[in-house]
Write a protein that holds these residues in place. Structure first.
Motif, short mmCIF file in Angstrom:
data_model
loop_
_atom_site.label_atom_id
_atom_site.label_comp_id
_atom_site.label_asym_id
_atom_site.label_seq_id
_atom_site.Cartn_x
_atom_site.Cartn_y
_atom_site.Cartn_z
N THR A 193 0.82 -0.99 0.07
CA THR A 193 0.03 0.18 -0.10
C THR A 193 0.97 1.02 0.11
OG1 THR A 193 -1.66 -1.10 1.33
CG2 THR A 193 -1.78 1.41 1.18
N ALA A 194 0.48 2.03 -0.72
CA ALA A 194 1.53 3.39 -1.00
C ALA A 194 1.48 4.35 0.04
CB ALA A 194 1.20 4.02 -2.30
N PRO A 195 2.55 4.55 0.73
CA PRO A 195 2.56 5.70 1.74
C PRO A 195 2.76 6.95 1.13
CG PRO A 195 4.67 4.81 1.60
CD PRO A 195 3.91 4.07 0.56
N HIS A 196 2.37 7.96 1.39
CA HIS A 196 2.56 9.36 0.87
C HIS A 196 1.94 9.38 -0.47
CE1 HIS A 196 5.08 10.95 4.14
NE2 HIS A 196 5.61 9.77 4.13
N ALA A 197 0.75 8.81 -0.71
CA ALA A 197 0.15 8.66 -2.05
C ALA A 197 -0.11 10.10 -2.59
CB ALA A 197 -1.00 7.90 -2.10
N GLN A 198 -0.72 11.05 -1.67
CA GLN A 198 -0.95 12.40 -2.11
C GLN A 198 0.35 13.05 -2.67
OE1 GLN A 198 -3.73 13.91 -2.92
NE2 GLN A 198 -5.12 12.70 -2.15
N ALA A 199 1.32 12.84 -2.11
CA ALA A 199 2.55 13.32 -2.70
C ALA A 199 3.06 12.96 -4.26
CB ALA A 199 3.80 13.14 -2.21
N VAL A 200 2.36 11.85 -4.70
CA VAL A 200 2.64 11.31 -6.04
C VAL A 200 1.36 11.93 -7.08
CG1 VAL A 200 2.64 9.14 -7.56
CG2 VAL A 200 3.76 9.45 -5.15
#
Length: 497
Positions: free
Chosen positions: A213-220
């Motif tokens: 599961t992607a951490p910091h998805a909003q930064a991508v």
């Protein structure tokens, strides 16, 4: 018995019974048909899902289906699926149902909503639906200037159903098995269930990154390209899928059109974006006067000018030979275009975005502060010599373990590579092939590493070339001849600090 452990039901369907009527004939109601289709789609995505249990009360007004029964079912449900509308917004029972579900722990990722019809002008949702994303199952009829519910059988209806089924199946799968890691050698699976290794079309670094599961998805940031009519449904599915995973997604069909305006907005969207994906089919799309080569070419030009990583995708059965415009056919058949099924392509995109998110997460970690001196057994003495030097100036260091099983050696090496603040790779007595193998491993592990400094240290015997045939933007080459001098390393560390 439900598919999801610990629950009686996998999905609770919350709706206003007045909305469940057939729009075409005297058959089952619109919501009843929707639930039946979603049931089949979700089961398919869960590999059969024999135990899938959907709570859908088709007799909501009957005396033996009181509110207390419904609320008990809500509390025993893994996910909640709301069919929003004005009627839904105004019914006491539906409001009580969604309010009850929102009292459950960690309900946010377990609540899904669609919109049967938009609210009346000036009306607002009374519940959490006001701030939740609601997938529209309606469209505006421009000829009559009125909103109409999507009819079963239309391409848009099926695409929206697919989106909902993927989202719910993803959540149920995660709740049953936890984080879905890729299985070595497993066949291609739908992105809503288990991820698999991407194809060779990806870079080696991305291909080696495990899926979590992607951490910091909003930064991508993901940019989905504007397509011709034959690929619009796929583009919208991509947008919705990754937005629901928490990524920042820009869809270029939603920006200003026309040559200058479109290029300006596309340039702004792609500036600093993590990835640009462009689905293409046989139709070349619109070619306005101010974009004579069409929107596909314009977007690829912008991606090139902004140096945005790009993935162009077509389905395996799409061929340039069937394109009505030869130039577009050449694009379809270009070697850089990824030919894959939709699930396979989504898997590849997801791998890349997760790798980027992990890299951001690693960059934000507090550094451990120690130097890892990676050296082969042939250069062990040099590594331990440098350790002694750094200890005298108060610097923590680590070297590989040498007397252990191959498995233990590899596990320790991976842990040191991920955890150190500075990485030094010694190139002394060992051969160049070993050094290049280590550099290849570093490239694959880049998303997991927190090291600010990476350097290849060339030491005795003298005469080795500094050209390793391997380049990386954050890799330094240090000459420590004639006798493993440590001052260049200290200078590098001090400059970086």
């Amino acid at each position: 018995m439900a598919y999801t452990p610990g629950y009686e039901y996998d999905v609770f369907v919350s709706y206003a019974s007045v909305d469940d009527f057939n729009l075409i004939d005297d058959g089952d109601g619109w919501i009843t048909e929707l639930v039946e289709l979603l049931d089949r789609m979700i089961r398919s995505r869960l590999g059969g899902g024999d135990n899938l249990n959907i709570y859908f009360d088709r007799h909501r007004l009957a005396s033996n289906h009181g509110l207390s029964t419904l609320l008990d079912a809500v509390r025993q449900s893994a996910t909640f699926f709301a069919v929003a509308s004005s009627a839904y917004n105004q019914r006491e029972w539906t409001q009580r149902e969604i309010a009850e579900f929102c009292e459950q722990p960690d309900y946010t990722n377990r609540l899904f909503a669609i919109e049967y019809l938009p609210l009346l002008p000036g009306e607002r949702y009374q519940s959490i639906l006001e701030t939740r994303k609601r997938l529209a199952f309606w469209e505006r009829d421009s000829a009559f200037n009125v909103e109409q519910t999507l009819v079963r059988g239309s391409a848009t209806y099926r695409a929206r159903c697919t989106q909902v089924a993927q989202q719910i199946a993803t959540q149920l799968f995660a709740m049953r098995f936890g984080s879905a890691a890729p299985s070595p050698g497993a066949p291609e699976r739908d992105p809503a269930t288990q991820l698999t290794r991407p194809s060779a079309a990806l870079t080696p670094a991305a291909a080696a990154t495990p899926a979590v599961t992607a951490p910091h998805a909003q930064a991508v940031r993901l940019v989905v390209g504007q397509t011709a009519a034959d690929m619009e449904d796929d583009a919208e599915r991509l947008k919705a899928f990754f937005a629901d995973l928490g990524y920042d997604v820009t869809y270029l069909s939603e920006i200003r059109q026309g040559g200058a305006d479109f290029k300006a907005d596309a340039t702004e969207a792609m500036a600093g974006a993590t990835l640009f994906v462009l689905p293409i089919g046989t139709h070349p799309g619109r070619r306005p006067k101010d974009l004579p080569d069409g929107y596909y070419a314009a977007q690829l030009d912008v991606a090139r000018d902004t140096a945005t990583p790009t993935m162009v995708w077509r389905r395996p059965d799409v061929s340039g030979a069937n394109a009505p415009v030869p130039k577009h056919g050449a694009l379809i058949d270009d070697d850089t275009v990824i030919a894959a099924t939709y699930p396979g392509f989504v898997n590849q995109v997801r791998y890349l975005l997760e790798a980027a998110a992990r890299a951001i997460s690693a960059a934000g970690k507090p550094t451990s502060g120690y130097i890892f001196i990676n050296a082969d057994q042939l250069d062990r003495a040099a590594a331990e010599h440098l350790q002694d030097v750094f200890v005298t100036i108060g610097q923590d260091t680590a070297v590989p373990i040498y007397d252990a099983s191959p498995h233990e050696l590899r596990e320790d090496l991976i842990e040191r590579l991920c955890d150190c603040d500075t990485l030094l790779l010694l190139y002394g007595e060992v051969g160049l092939r070993w050094v290049r193998a280590q550099l290849s491993m570093l490239s694959k592990m880049r998303p997991h590493m927190s090291a600010r400094i990476k350097a290849v240290c060339i030491g005795p015997p003298a005469g080795k070339s500094s050209n390793l045939g391997f380049r990386s933007p954050d890799l330094q080459i240090l000459d420590l001849n004639p006798d493993w001098q440590h001052s260049p390393i200290l200078d590098l560390v001090n400059r970086s600090s």
